[in-house]
Motif scaffolding. Structure first.
Motif, mmCIF file in Angstrom:
data_model
loop_
_atom_site.group_PDB
_atom_site.id
_atom_site.type_symbol
_atom_site.label_atom_id
_atom_site.label_comp_id
_atom_site.label_asym_id
_atom_site.label_seq_id
_atom_site.Cartn_x
_atom_site.Cartn_y
_atom_site.Cartn_z
ATOM 1 N N SER A 1 -4.503 7.756 4.727
ATOM 2 C CA SER A 1 -5.148 7.330 3.483
ATOM 3 C C SER A 1 -4.149 6.532 2.650
ATOM 4 O O SER A 1 -3.086 7.050 2.277
ATOM 5 C CB SER A 1 -5.629 8.561 2.706
ATOM 6 N N TRP A 2 -4.513 5.266 2.364
ATOM 7 C CA TRP A 2 -3.619 4.349 1.661
ATOM 8 C C TRP A 2 -4.334 3.758 0.459
ATOM 9 O O TRP A 2 -5.533 3.505 0.514
ATOM 10 C CB TRP A 2 -3.177 3.215 2.587
ATOM 11 N N VAL A 3 -3.588 3.520 -0.631
ATOM 12 C CA VAL A 3 -4.145 2.842 -1.807
ATOM 13 C C VAL A 3 -3.286 1.611 -2.105
ATOM 14 O O VAL A 3 -2.095 1.584 -1.820
ATOM 15 C CB VAL A 3 -4.202 3.759 -3.057
ATOM 16 N N LYS A 4 -3.919 0.599 -2.680
ATOM 17 C CA LYS A 4 -3.180 -0.599 -3.087
ATOM 18 C C LYS A 4 -2.239 -0.218 -4.217
ATOM 19 O O LYS A 4 -2.645 0.371 -5.203
ATOM 20 C CB LYS A 4 -4.153 -1.680 -3.519
ATOM 21 N N HIS A 5 -0.967 -0.553 -4.050
ATOM 22 C CA HIS A 5 0.056 -0.109 -4.992
ATOM 23 C C HIS A 5 0.646 -1.261 -5.802
ATOM 24 O O HIS A 5 0.899 -1.117 -6.992
ATOM 25 C CB HIS A 5 1.161 0.608 -4.206
ATOM 26 N N VAL B 1 -1.250 8.037 0.394
ATOM 27 C CA VAL B 1 -1.613 9.140 -0.515
ATOM 28 C C VAL B 1 -2.111 10.364 0.246
ATOM 29 O O VAL B 1 -2.413 11.385 -0.356
ATOM 30 C CB VAL B 1 -2.666 8.698 -1.557
ATOM 31 N N TYR C 1 0.847 -1.184 0.000
ATOM 32 C CA TYR C 1 0.000 0.000 0.000
ATOM 33 C C TYR C 1 0.883 1.235 0.000
ATOM 34 O O TYR C 1 1.922 1.260 0.651
ATOM 35 C CB TYR C 1 -0.874 0.043 1.254
#
Length: 134
Positions: free
Chosen positions: A67-71, A63, A60
């Protein structure tokens, strides 16, 4: 993670000598710029019932504050298990070892990635996340 000799078998499992396979690519990885931001990793499994499960590590990227997004998604395709828990347990064992490898050789995030690569993990493009009921 110990130093790999140029004439040693490549840790990626190709059967070639390290100098003829991954040595140049890994040297470039060590000097490449990483994307900005912080990252965190979770162990899991990839696959499904009837096909088998392989150990996976989901990365992750931060951002924003909290706040985290799958990377990215890394899988170890040579290690196939019949159940999700066994695959996840294997990946859970590899994460601390990769973190320790990073510490042992100076703290580089690239060393963390190389340690997982030497364990046989490969990146999966166009991955999809499915929640598994426990």
């Amino acid at each position: 993670m110990g130093k790999i000799g140029r004439n040693s078998p490549c840790p990626c499992g190709s059967g070639k000598k390290y100098k003829r396979c991954c040595e140049k690519k890994e040297a470039e990885m060590k000097t490449s710029q990483l994307p900005p931001g912080r990252f965190r990793y979770e162990a899991g499994s990839y696959g499904g019932s009837g096909r088998g499960y392989v150990p996976s590590i989901l990365g992750y990227k931060e951002v924003g504050p909290n706040s985290w997004v799958k990377h990215l998604c890394l899988v170890k395709p040579e290690a196939v298990f019949e159940d999700h828990e066994a695959a996840t347990s294997t990946a859970e064992g590899h994460l601390p070892a990769a973190r320790q490898a990073r510490i042992d050789v100076g703290g580089s995030p690239q060393e963390f990635a190389l340690s997982l690569r030497h364990e046989g993990y490969k990146s999966v493009s166009d991955f999809r996340i499915v929640q598994v009921d426990k």
